[in-house]
Design a protein around this motif. Structure first.
Motif, short mmCIF file in Angstrom:
data_model
loop_
_atom_site.label_atom_id
_atom_site.label_comp_id
_atom_site.label_asym_id
_atom_site.label_seq_id
_atom_site.Cartn_x
_atom_site.Cartn_y
_atom_site.Cartn_z
N LYS A 59 5.55 7.32 -11.90
CA LYS A 59 4.39 7.60 -12.45
C LYS A 59 3.21 7.01 -11.76
N VAL A 60 2.04 7.75 -11.63
CA VAL A 60 0.88 7.26 -10.69
C VAL A 60 0.19 6.60 -11.59
N ILE A 61 -0.16 5.10 -11.26
CA ILE A 61 -0.93 4.09 -12.18
C ILE A 61 -2.20 4.14 -11.64
N ASP A 62 -2.20 4.05 -10.11
CA ASP A 62 -3.72 3.75 -9.58
C ASP A 62 -3.66 4.64 -8.30
N ILE A 63 -4.72 4.95 -7.81
CA ILE A 63 -5.16 5.72 -6.55
C ILE A 63 -6.04 4.82 -5.62
N GLN A 64 -5.84 4.40 -4.61
CA GLN A 64 -6.70 3.82 -3.54
C GLN A 64 -6.53 4.49 -2.15
N LYS A 65 -7.56 4.69 -1.35
CA LYS A 65 -7.67 5.21 -0.23
C LYS A 65 -6.77 4.25 0.88
N GLN A 66 -6.99 3.06 0.76
CA GLN A 66 -6.03 2.11 1.58
C GLN A 66 -5.66 0.85 0.60
N VAL A 67 -4.63 0.41 1.10
CA VAL A 67 -3.94 -0.63 0.32
C VAL A 67 -2.97 -1.43 1.04
N SER A 68 -2.77 -2.61 0.95
CA SER A 68 -2.17 -3.82 1.75
C SER A 68 -0.65 -3.42 1.49
N LYS A 69 0.26 -3.77 2.34
CA LYS A 69 1.48 -3.66 2.02
C LYS A 69 2.02 -4.26 0.79
N GLN A 70 1.65 -5.35 0.67
CA GLN A 70 2.21 -6.19 -0.70
C GLN A 70 1.59 -5.47 -1.88
N ASN A 71 0.64 -4.56 -1.83
CA ASN A 71 -0.07 -4.18 -3.09
C ASN A 71 0.38 -2.59 -3.48
N ALA A 72 1.00 -2.01 -2.30
CA ALA A 72 1.30 -0.59 -2.42
C ALA A 72 2.04 -0.42 -3.62
N ALA A 73 2.88 -1.40 -4.09
CA ALA A 73 3.96 -1.03 -5.17
C ALA A 73 3.20 -1.02 -6.46
N LEU A 74 1.83 -1.68 -6.42
CA LEU A 74 1.19 -1.62 -7.68
C LEU A 74 0.49 -0.12 -8.00
N LEU A 75 0.78 0.51 -7.22
CA LEU A 75 0.14 2.02 -7.21
C LEU A 75 0.96 3.00 -8.15
N PHE A 76 2.11 2.52 -8.40
CA PHE A 76 2.92 3.47 -9.24
C PHE A 76 3.90 2.53 -9.86
N GLU A 77 4.69 3.20 -10.59
CA GLU A 77 5.88 2.70 -11.65
C GLU A 77 6.97 3.56 -11.37
N VAL A 78 8.13 2.90 -11.14
CA VAL A 78 9.38 3.70 -11.08
C VAL A 78 9.90 3.86 -12.45
N ILE A 79 9.92 5.43 -12.78
CA ILE A 79 10.37 5.75 -14.01
C ILE A 79 11.95 5.72 -14.12
N LYS A 80 12.40 6.57 -12.95
CA LYS A 80 14.01 6.80 -12.78
C LYS A 80 14.27 6.86 -11.39
N GLU A 81 15.28 6.18 -10.89
CA GLU A 81 15.87 6.37 -9.79
C GLU A 81 17.25 6.54 -9.81
N GLU A 82 17.75 7.53 -9.12
CA GLU A 82 19.28 7.88 -9.21
C GLU A 82 19.86 8.39 -7.80
N LYS A 83 21.17 8.16 -7.80
CA LYS A 83 21.91 8.71 -6.38
C LYS A 83 22.70 10.01 -7.02
N ILE A 84 22.52 10.98 -6.40
CA ILE A 84 23.20 12.17 -6.61
C ILE A 84 24.45 12.64 -5.90
#
Length: 89
Positions: A59-84
């Motif tokens: 889910k998109v939480i924030d949109i920025q043109k540039q972001v540091s590597k440390q803060n990149a994960a703050l732009l989204f929230e993982v809803i689900k991750e699965e192996k198929i």
């Protein structure tokens, strides 16, 4: 912001070209619709990617043109991750 640029900025995919290829192959959905690389992303959108043997839904939480590597994960929230399982004929 364009889908391909967002995926690179948020460091979900390493290259914008990789995002473009996935989208053109029909492996990225935005709000349950197959997305093009140029699909405009807004805060609150849900993005589902299928790459390799993984499905990642965010889910998109924030949109920025540039972001540091440390803060990149703050732009989204993982809803689900699965192996198929790969389909064998």
């Amino acid at each position: 912001m364009r889908l391909d640029k967002y995926l690179k900025t948020a460091r979900i995919l390493k290259r914008r070209e990789a995002a473009k290829e996935l989208a053109l192959a029909g492996r990225i959905w935005v709000n349950d619709r197959i997305a093009k690389p140029s699909t405009e992303i807004k805060i609150g959108d849900q993005i589902r990617l299928r790459f390799g043997s993984r499905i990642l839904e965010i889910k998109v939480i924030d949109i920025q043109k540039q972001v540091s590597k440390q803060n990149a994960a703050l732009l989204f929230e993982v809803i689900k991750e699965e192996k198929i399982e790969e389909e064998n004929d």
